[in-house]
Every structure is written in structure tokens, then in C-alpha cells.
Design an enzyme around this catalytic site. Structure first.
Site, short mmCIF file in Angstrom:
data_model
loop_
_atom_site.label_atom_id
_atom_site.label_comp_id
_atom_site.label_asym_id
_atom_site.label_seq_id
_atom_site.Cartn_x
_atom_site.Cartn_y
_atom_site.Cartn_z
N MET A 30 0.85 -1.20 0.00
CA MET A 30 0.00 0.00 0.00
C MET A 30 0.88 1.25 0.00
SD MET A 30 -3.45 -0.98 1.99
CE MET A 30 -2.90 -0.70 3.65
N GLY A 31 2.15 1.09 -0.39
CA GLY A 31 3.06 2.23 -0.45
C GLY A 31 3.57 2.63 0.91
N LEU A 33 6.63 3.05 1.62
CA LEU A 33 7.57 1.93 1.76
C LEU A 33 8.65 2.20 2.81
CD1 LEU A 33 8.03 1.06 -2.04
CD2 LEU A 33 6.33 0.17 -0.42
N HIS A 37 9.26 -3.44 3.64
CA HIS A 37 8.83 -3.68 2.25
C HIS A 37 10.05 -3.96 1.37
CE1 HIS A 37 5.54 -0.81 3.58
NE2 HIS A 37 4.85 -1.83 3.15
N ASP A 150 2.70 -9.29 9.27
CA ASP A 150 1.25 -9.48 9.20
C ASP A 150 0.98 -10.98 9.08
OD1 ASP A 150 0.38 -6.71 9.22
OD2 ASP A 150 1.43 -6.56 7.31
N SER A 185 6.77 -0.70 10.54
CA SER A 185 5.40 -0.56 10.08
C SER A 185 5.22 0.87 9.62
CB SER A 185 4.46 -0.84 11.27
OG SER A 185 3.21 -0.24 11.06
O1 PAF Z 1 0.00 -5.87 3.61
C1 PAF Z 1 -0.43 -4.93 2.91
O2 PAF Z 1 0.23 -3.92 2.69
C2 PAF Z 1 -1.83 -5.05 2.32
O3 PAF Z 1 -2.70 -5.69 3.20
C3 PAF Z 1 -1.85 -5.71 0.93
C4 PAF Z 1 -1.39 -7.16 1.01
C5 PAF Z 1 -0.95 -4.94 -0.01
C6 PAF Z 1 -3.27 -5.70 0.37
O4 PAF Z 1 -3.75 -4.42 0.23
#
Ligand code: PAF
Length: 286
Positions: A30-31, A33, A37, A150, A185
Site C-alpha cells: 500500500m506504499g 515503503l 517492504h 502481518d 510498520s
Molecule cells: O500488507 C499490505 O500492505 C496489504 O494488506 C496488501 C497485502 C498490499 C493488500 O492491500
């Protein structure tokens, strides 16, 4: 790095790459970053011939009163980071591209989505499975990489992939942490350096729980009270839940006989943070 905003174009490009026998490794995000990520993207670079990353702030996974509007959007910086990691393609759809008017279809995995995070956020996983399914159909990845941070999301996605016979290999990469131990996060940007230090009590608590399990404790209630004790001694913390579940099925673990997931959701000065740790029972059981 190519940036594609239309699902049809992305789908056509990925179909062509697949005809050329290229293995597509995909990291949905979801950016906003951060290093967590980026570690997933590095893993994708190792596993695939082509790396595709998506950035899409998926409104269907936010409940009413959650922070959708406040969710950080840092696309230009994200692009810069992804270029540095040699990402081949960024899929960057807008809301209308993913959910055009009249959109009616959702994907739902049952039971394991109504516990832990699903208890506090009842519509969250329906949004996650729906968007991930859509992204899989667009990108057609061979491999998709998710973060252990997550953990419940990873278990839910694996279950969806198995139940719906989706031809994707799901890889789960380890949690990246601040020096203090706090899991990275996008919410950490709401915390000061001092709060990040205090928030490390969550990881300290989880580690304390893991030590008990390793030392032979099999009663999950004892593990939970140890984690609770460590977190509660830090000011500003309000525990939402601490739970011990089977690491693969998320079934609640009463007596610990197999690998478990100890997970916690805690508000620190009002910022909700989640974390987890896996733990295998020790030889000596007590
Ligand atoms: O983990 C995330 O950032 C979101 O839940 C995902 C997997 C990109 C789905 O929107």
C-alpha cells in the site's frame, strides 16, 4: 522501471512475460515503503526473473473510523526506492481502476478472519483477500511475497490460494525491526524516538513468551500472562489482545505441542501496533 496504471495493460504485459517463460515475483503493497517492504522486494529480486510491485491503498480493507484518509501516501519517494532495487514494473492503479462504479464482487475466507485482527477489524480481511485476488489476476505472479509481520494476513492468503487453487507460490519473509526491536510498520512514523523505544516492550514481551515455551512451558495461559506482564510495565500501553495460536492454522493453542504463533496488538499512546513471533516447544515439557 515501467509504471503502469491500467489493469488491462498490466495483465497484457504479464501474459506476454509468462509466454516468454519469465518467472514473475510480485510484492503487493500500500506504499509508504520502509525497509520491511524493501526486504520483500530484495527477496523477490532473488526469486524471480521479473519483479513487479504494486502500490494501492485499498479502501475495502479499512473499516469505518480507521485511518484510510490519514494513510501515508509517498509515491514519488516509493518510486525512487523501487528504482534503486531494480524493480521491473510498478503497478499503480487508482481507486476507480480497481473498484469501478457498480463493483459488486468480494472474496471471503471464513473463520480464521474473524479472530485476532479480524475481531477488532471485522471487514479487514475481506478487503485484503478481494484486492489480493484481483492483483493476482492482473499480475499472474509465479511467486508472491508477504511479510511475517502481518502473520494472520499471510495465513489467510495461503488459505485462499489453497482453497481457490490459485497457481501462486506464497513466500513469507521475516519481520524487519528497528534497533529497539519494534517491528517496522508504516504506523511507526506516528511515533517519536522515545515512543519507539517504549514500543519495544511488545517484542520484549513476545520474546519472553517464546523463552517460556522453549524452556518447556506448554500452558498457553502462562505464556500470555508473561507477555502481558512485560508489556504492562511500560507506560502508555493498552493491550488489545495477546494470543497463542497454531502457527499454520491459527487454531487457538491451549496446550502447546506444535509450533505456535504468539501475537499481540497493543496501543501505545493511542497508536495501534501489532507484532508476532513463532515459537517451537522445547524438549522438556512442563
Ligand atoms: O500488507 C499490505 O500492505 C496489504 O494488506 C496488501 C497485502 C498490499 C493488500 O492491500
Amino acid at each position: 522501471m515501467k509504471t503502469i496504471t491500467k489493469a488491462g495493460r498490466m495483465q497484457a504485459l504479464c501474459a506476454r512475460l509468462k509466454r516468454e517463460s519469465k518467472a514473475i515475483a510480485f510484492v503487493p503493497t500500500m506504499g509508504a515503503l520502509h525497509d520491511g517492504h524493501l526486504s520483500l522486494v530484495r527477496k523477490a529480486r532473488k526469486l524471480g526473473d521479473i519483479v513487479v510491485v504494486s502500490i494501492f491503498v485499498n479502501r475495502t480493507q479499512f473499516g469505518t473510523g480507521e485511518d484510510l484518509d490519514k494513510y501515508p501516501r509517498t509515491v514519488e519517494n516509493d518510486k525512487r526506492l523501487l528504482r534503486k532495487l531494480d524493480v521491473d514494473c510498478l503497478f499503480l492503479p487508482d481507486d476507480h481502476e480497481m473498484y469501478p462504479s457498480g463493483y459488486l464482487t468480494y472474496v471471503e475466507t471464513e473463520l480464521i478472519t474473524s479472530i485476532l485482527e479480524g475481531k477488532s477489524r471485522p471487514t479487514h480481511f475481506r478487503g485484503v483477500t478481494t484486492v489480493v485476488m484481483k492483483l493476482f489476476n492482473v499480475v499472474q505472479p509465479d511467486i508472491a511475497i508477504f511479510g511475517q509481520k502481518d502473520a494472520q494476513q499471510a495465513v489467510v492468503i495461503r488459505k485462499m490460494v489453497a482453497d481457490l487453487n490459485i497457481p501462486v507460490k506464497v513466500v513469507v519473509a521475516p519481520t524487519v525491526r528497528e534497533k529497539s526491536g519494534l517491528a517496522l510498520s508504516s504506523r511507526n512514523r506516528y511515533l517519536s524516538a522515545e515512543q519507539i523505544e517504549r514500543a519495544s516492550c511488545i517484542y520484549q514481551g513476545l520474546k519472553g513468551g517464546r523463552e517460556l515455551i522453549k524452556s518447556g512451558v506448554t500452558d498457553s495461559r502462562k505464556v500470555i500472562s508473561e507477555v502481558r506482564r512485560v508489556i504492562n510495565r511500560t507506560v502508555g500501553t493498552v493491550i488489545d489482545y495477546i494470543s497463542v495460536n497454531d502457527a499454520n492454522t491459527l487454531e487457538k493453542a491451549g496446550k502447546i505441542t506444535k509450533e505456535v504463533l504468539i501475537s499481540a496488538a497493543v496501543k501505545l499512546d493511542g497508536v495501534r501496533l501489532i507484532d508476532n513471533i513463532r515459537a517451537k516447544p522445547g524438549r522438556k515439557r512442563r
